[in-house]
Design a protein around this motif. Structure first.
Motif, PDB file in Angstrom:
ATOM      1  N   UNK A 114     -31.884 -53.265  90.710  1.00 17.08           N
ATOM      2  CA  UNK A 114     -30.332 -52.587  89.827  1.00 17.08           C
ATOM      3  C   UNK A 114     -30.259 -50.740  90.072  1.00 17.08           C
ATOM      4  N   UNK A 115     -30.843 -50.622  91.419  1.00 15.21           N
ATOM      5  CA  UNK A 115     -31.027 -49.091  91.604  1.00 15.21           C
ATOM      6  C   UNK A 115     -30.810 -49.043  93.630  1.00 15.21           C
ATOM      7  N   UNK A 116     -30.690 -50.188  93.896  1.00 17.43           N
ATOM      8  CA  UNK A 116     -30.620 -50.363  95.830  1.00 17.43           C
ATOM      9  C   UNK A 116     -29.265 -50.114  95.945  1.00 17.43           C
ATOM     10  N   UNK A 117     -28.465 -49.763  97.016  1.00 20.59           N
ATOM     11  CA  UNK A 117     -27.770 -49.263  97.784  1.00 20.59           C
ATOM     12  C   UNK A 117     -26.929 -51.134  97.559  1.00 20.59           C
ATOM     13  N   UNK A 118     -25.572 -51.017  97.645  1.00 21.26           N
ATOM     14  CA  UNK A 118     -24.606 -52.693  97.363  1.00 21.26           C
ATOM     15  C   UNK A 118     -23.891 -52.232  97.772  1.00 21.26           C
ATOM     16  N   UNK A 119     -23.497 -53.802  98.804  1.00 18.13           N
ATOM     17  CA  UNK A 119     -22.206 -53.229  98.896  1.00 18.13           C
ATOM     18  C   UNK A 119     -22.206 -52.649 100.606  1.00 18.13           C
ATOM     19  N   UNK A 120     -21.068 -52.503 101.324  1.00 20.59           N
ATOM     20  CA  UNK A 120     -21.606 -51.494 102.448  1.00 20.59           C
ATOM     21  C   UNK A 120     -21.225 -49.975 102.225  1.00 20.59           C
ATOM     22  N   UNK A 121     -22.902 -50.052 101.777  1.00 26.50           N
ATOM     23  CA  UNK A 121     -22.650 -48.310 101.796  1.00 26.50           C
ATOM     24  C   UNK A 121     -23.246 -47.723 100.678  1.00 26.50           C
ATOM     25  N   UNK A 122     -21.967 -48.193  99.871  1.00 21.59           N
ATOM     26  CA  UNK A 122     -21.684 -47.915  98.029  1.00 21.59           C
ATOM     27  C   UNK A 122     -23.080 -48.076  97.295  1.00 21.59           C
ATOM     28  N   UNK A 123     -23.441 -46.437  96.360  1.00 14.54           N
ATOM     29  CA  UNK A 123     -24.124 -46.752  95.697  1.00 14.54           C
ATOM     30  C   UNK A 123     -24.042 -48.238  94.074  1.00 14.54           C
ATOM     31  N   UNK A 124     -25.241 -48.433  93.583  1.00 13.15           N
ATOM     32  CA  UNK A 124     -24.395 -48.665  92.653  1.00 13.15           C
ATOM     33  C   UNK A 124     -23.767 -47.981  91.548  1.00 13.15           C
ATOM     34  N   UNK A 125     -23.098 -48.327  90.039  1.00 10.94           N
ATOM     35  CA  UNK A 125     -22.703 -47.513  89.211  1.00 10.94           C
ATOM     36  C   UNK A 125     -22.914 -46.716  88.140  1.00 10.94           C
ATOM     37  N   UNK A 126     -22.548 -46.126  87.767  1.00 13.50           N
ATOM     38  CA  UNK A 126     -24.002 -45.767  86.479  1.00 13.50           C
ATOM     39  C   UNK A 126     -24.484 -46.811  85.419  1.00 13.50           C
ATOM     40  N   UNK A 127     -25.210 -46.857  85.149  1.00 15.50           N
ATOM     41  CA  UNK A 127     -25.968 -45.383  84.995  1.00 15.50           C
ATOM     42  C   UNK A 127     -27.171 -45.340  85.982  1.00 15.50           C
ATOM     43  N   UNK A 128     -27.016 -46.262  86.925  1.00 14.82           N
ATOM     44  CA  UNK A 128     -28.318 -47.005  87.284  1.00 14.82           C
ATOM     45  C   UNK A 128     -28.232 -46.092  88.782  1.00 14.82           C
ATOM     46  N   UNK A 129     -27.226 -46.182  89.762  1.00 12.20           N
ATOM     47  CA  UNK A 129     -27.261 -45.296  90.815  1.00 12.20           C
ATOM     48  C   UNK A 129     -26.413 -43.686  90.197  1.00 12.20           C
ATOM     49  N   UNK A 130     -25.083 -43.115  91.581  1.00  9.91           N
ATOM     50  CA  UNK A 130     -25.438 -42.723  91.595  1.00  9.91           C
ATOM     51  C   UNK A 130     -22.615 -43.040  91.668  1.00  9.91           C
ATOM     52  N   UNK A 131     -22.381 -41.708  91.087  1.00 11.26           N
ATOM     53  CA  UNK A 131     -21.397 -41.983  90.800  1.00 11.26           C
ATOM     54  C   UNK A 131     -20.335 -42.020  92.586  1.00 11.26           C
ATOM     55  N   UNK A 132     -19.564 -42.987  92.049  1.00 10.30           N
ATOM     56  CA  UNK A 132     -18.822 -43.535  93.170  1.00 10.30           C
ATOM     57  C   UNK A 132     -17.716 -42.786  93.273  1.00 10.30           C
ATOM     58  N   UNK A 133     -18.062 -42.336  94.405  1.00 13.20           N
ATOM     59  CA  UNK A 133     -17.498 -41.008  95.611  1.00 13.20           C
ATOM     60  C   UNK A 133     -16.530 -41.594  96.636  1.00 13.20           C
ATOM     61  N   UNK A 134     -15.224 -40.662  96.261  1.00 15.43           N
ATOM     62  CA  UNK A 134     -14.275 -41.688  97.698  1.00 15.43           C
ATOM     63  C   UNK A 134     -14.256 -41.032  99.121  1.00 15.43           C
ATOM     64  N   UNK A 135     -14.767 -41.299 100.080  1.00 12.71           N
ATOM     65  CA  UNK A 135     -14.611 -40.674 101.292  1.00 12.71           C
ATOM     66  C   UNK A 135     -13.888 -39.615 102.037  1.00 12.71           C
ATOM     67  N   UNK A 136     -14.030 -38.951 102.346  1.00 13.61           N
ATOM     68  CA  UNK A 136     -13.735 -37.052 102.547  1.00 13.61           C
ATOM     69  C   UNK A 136     -12.377 -38.297 103.185  1.00 13.61           C
ATOM     70  N   UNK A 137     -11.823 -39.090 103.868  1.00 11.71           N
ATOM     71  CA  UNK A 137     -10.708 -40.320 104.897  1.00 11.71           C
ATOM     72  C   UNK A 137     -10.554 -39.911 103.846  1.00 11.71           C
ATOM     73  N   UNK A 138      -9.702 -41.036 103.170  1.00 16.70           N
ATOM     74  CA  UNK A 138      -9.533 -41.373 101.984  1.00 16.70           C
ATOM     75  C   UNK A 138      -9.081 -39.667 101.032  1.00 16.70           C
ATOM     76  N   UNK A 139      -9.592 -39.445 100.852  1.00 14.60           N
ATOM     77  CA  UNK A 139      -9.113 -38.505  99.628  1.00 14.60           C
ATOM     78  C   UNK A 139      -8.185 -37.342 100.323  1.00 14.60           C
ATOM     79  N   UNK A 140      -8.762 -37.296 101.537  1.00 13.62           N
ATOM     80  CA  UNK A 140      -7.468 -36.266 102.572  1.00 13.62           C
ATOM     81  C   UNK A 140      -5.997 -37.147 103.156  1.00 13.62           C
ATOM     82  N   UNK A 141      -6.099 -38.269 102.652  1.00 15.67           N
ATOM     83  CA  UNK A 141      -4.836 -39.948 103.378  1.00 15.67           C
ATOM     84  C   UNK A 141      -4.087 -39.543 101.640  1.00 15.67           C
TER      85      UNK A 141
END
Length: 85
Positions: free
Chosen positions: A22-49
């Motif tokens: 429930x708390x282990x990172x899933x997929x390609x290094x992304x965290x689990x969604x709330x309430x178990x993991x951290x909030x999903x944040x866009x990478x800086x490259x995607x945000x800049x684009x």
């Protein structure tokens, strides 16, 4: 090994593995969604684009508005000069 010890330890191990999943990172290094993991944040490259694309769209809209205003002013000026003659 005693059956009571084996099945009890197997159940505990299974519950620990479920809790860990429930708390282990899933997929390609992304965290689990709330309430178990951290909030999903866009990478800086995607945000800049995305910000760059928004700035470009805003700049193009402003340029189009300026061209429309200049065209409107030109038509009004030509209409007023034509009516003055």
């Amino acid at each position: 090994m005693n059956d009571k010890v084996f099945y009890t330890s197997s159940a505990v191990v299974a519950l620990l593995m479920i809790a860990l999943s429930l708390v282990w990172p899933q997929g390609l290094g992304t965290r689990s969604p709330a309430p178990f993991g951290h909030e999903v944040v866009l990478p800086d490259v995607v945000r800049a684009q995305r910000e760059k694309a928004e700035r470009e769209a805003k700049r193009k809209a402003e340029q189009a508005a300026e061209r429309a205003a200049k065209a409107q002013a030109a038509t009004e000026a030509s209409a007023s000069s034509a009516s003055a003659q």
